[in-house]
Design a protein around this motif. Sequence first.
Motif, short mmCIF file in Angstrom:
data_model
loop_
_atom_site.label_atom_id
_atom_site.label_comp_id
_atom_site.label_asym_id
_atom_site.label_seq_id
_atom_site.Cartn_x
_atom_site.Cartn_y
_atom_site.Cartn_z
N ARG A 1 3.42 7.23 5.41
CA ARG A 1 4.21 6.49 6.41
C ARG A 1 4.85 7.45 7.40
NH1 ARG A 1 8.86 3.57 3.75
NH2 ARG A 1 9.74 5.64 3.87
N THR B 1 3.19 1.66 9.81
CA THR B 1 3.81 0.55 9.11
C THR B 1 2.89 0.20 7.94
OG1 THR B 1 4.84 -0.32 11.10
CG2 THR B 1 4.51 -1.87 9.28
N CYS C 1 10.58 0.58 0.71
CA CYS C 1 10.65 -0.31 1.87
C CYS C 1 11.92 -0.15 2.69
CB CYS C 1 10.53 -1.76 1.40
SG CYS C 1 8.95 -2.08 0.60
#
Length: 109
Positions: free
Chosen positions: A17, A23, A38
């Motif tokens: 990421r 994303t 997250c």
Amino acid sequence: MNPQETEDLMAFIRDIRTRFNLTILLIEHDMKVVMGICEHIWVLDYGETIAVGSPDEIRSDAGVIEAYLGKESVAEKKHPMLKIENLHVYYGGIHALKGISLDVPRARS
């Protein structure tokens, strides 16, 4: 996965990421993984969105707490653990059960 594999996967996802500015869509039930990776979370209960937010917002959301720890949801009432309708059982020539129907609700912890 064992705990080390879980930690390795979390580090790998974070690295991808960050390195590629991506994303990533994660569908997961392990809350340690979800909260550890997250930045933004959608919480579903039987396919219905019940909360959207950061990990901190989700941890304290009353709807999430109720759905996963509290009282039985409307969706759970519609979806029992076991549902039998119009069951007939025969043993040879004996019609032992005739049109039995029942719902077994989900156990609440």
